[in-house]
Enzyme design. Sequence first.
Site, mmCIF file in Angstrom:
data_model
loop_
_atom_site.group_PDB
_atom_site.id
_atom_site.type_symbol
_atom_site.label_atom_id
_atom_site.label_comp_id
_atom_site.label_asym_id
_atom_site.label_seq_id
_atom_site.Cartn_x
_atom_site.Cartn_y
_atom_site.Cartn_z
ATOM 1 N N GLU A 135 3.306 -6.185 8.258
ATOM 2 C CA GLU A 135 3.541 -4.801 8.163
ATOM 3 C C GLU A 135 4.556 -4.343 6.870
ATOM 4 O OE1 GLU A 135 1.991 -2.182 9.832
ATOM 5 O OE2 GLU A 135 0.717 -3.808 10.524
ATOM 6 N N PRO A 195 0.866 -1.218 0.104
ATOM 7 C CA PRO A 195 0.095 0.182 -0.004
ATOM 8 C C PRO A 195 0.922 1.409 -0.063
ATOM 9 C CG PRO A 195 -0.180 -1.278 2.208
ATOM 10 C CD PRO A 195 0.439 -2.109 1.099
ATOM 11 N N ASP A 238 -9.758 0.993 -24.484
ATOM 12 C CA ASP A 238 -9.573 0.996 -23.083
ATOM 13 C C ASP A 238 -9.545 2.292 -22.643
ATOM 14 O OD1 ASP A 238 -9.404 -1.793 -23.609
ATOM 15 O OD2 ASP A 238 -7.322 -1.938 -22.880
ATOM 16 N N ARG A 276 -2.916 -9.395 -20.435
ATOM 17 C CA ARG A 276 -4.299 -9.136 -21.599
ATOM 18 C C ARG A 276 -3.482 -8.230 -22.636
ATOM 19 N NH1 ARG A 276 -6.360 -4.273 -21.170
ATOM 20 N NH2 ARG A 276 -8.355 -4.914 -22.359
HETATM 21 CL CL1 6GU Z 1 -0.358 -3.865 -3.456
HETATM 22 N N1 6GU Z 1 -1.172 -4.617 -0.736
HETATM 23 C C1 6GU Z 1 -1.773 -4.122 0.276
HETATM 24 N N2 6GU Z 1 -1.461 -5.159 1.472
HETATM 25 N N3 6GU Z 1 -2.647 -3.312 0.265
HETATM 26 C C2 6GU Z 1 -2.993 -2.493 -0.624
HETATM 27 C C3 6GU Z 1 -2.273 -2.709 -1.902
HETATM 28 C C4 6GU Z 1 -1.248 -3.644 -1.948
HETATM 29 N N4 6GU Z 1 -2.769 -1.798 -2.700
HETATM 30 C C5 6GU Z 1 -3.727 -1.062 -2.224
HETATM 31 N N5 6GU Z 1 -3.789 -1.525 -0.860
#
Ligand code: 6GU
Length: 277
Positions: free
Chosen positions: A119, A92, A176, A161
Amino acid sequence: MRLDVVTIFPEYLEPLNVSLVGKARARGQLDVHVHDLRGWTYDRHNTVDDTPYGGGPGMVMKTGPWGDALDTVLADGYEAGARSPALIVPTPSGRPFTQELAVELSERPWLLFAPARYEGIDRRVMDEYATRMPVHEVSIGDYVLAGGEAAVLVVTEAVARLLPGVLGNAESHRDDSFAPGAMAGLLEGPVYTKPPVWRGRDIPETLLSGHHGRIARWRRDEALRRTTAHRPDLVERCDPEAFDKKDREMLSILGWEPDPEGEPYGRFWRRADGMEE
Ligand code: 6GU
């Protein structure tokens, strides 16, 4: 293209056997290898995580198992003739995963995924492999998942794809949302198919007219309508040169106008009294 995924939940990657990615695999266009990270643990509990230095909540994935796993997987891939790996670390805290990055990754011969749980992975692992190959830490959106495995599925599908011969029809990429071209930066509008009437609901007349010019214009107007409603940030980001006279008329109806102080000149923004969808 070769794909390797190292994970503590190999079962989570089962969907790679299904649908577009599954078919690409069956046809030999994708060579997928899923590995269990716990195969590179040597204690009774198959430990892959430990407490963070500096304190704080949660656990951090350890260097040892990741380093041994990635070294083995890289050696096996090179042995099999694969070249030029790129390491993808879903997190994230990564850079947003975009269509542009999907295109870039689709041009590489070998992707190695390192999805983290807990984490995250000890920083030194990414720093170490970055000396040998491109490392992309990517996020798939502004929300938090329990781990990166779902993101591996997302990135893999977006990339697969785009591979030559994976989608039946090369034209399928053309419109797209997010693809470069005439509709660059706009979302696609609504689509319809038979029957012509369903529960009293009919098809927009223009689509039945057979008039290609009017159909293209209608689609463009609907794309503008949808983009202003769902993704005003994309309209603000558009090069105003990309909007023709008819686009400008439609944008005005939707409550958007060129900003004389915009950078570049004439960038569109929403009037204060603009129409809401
Ligand atoms: Cl790539 N991993 C995690 N754990 N949470 C996320 C993410 C990735 N992308 C958005 N939220």
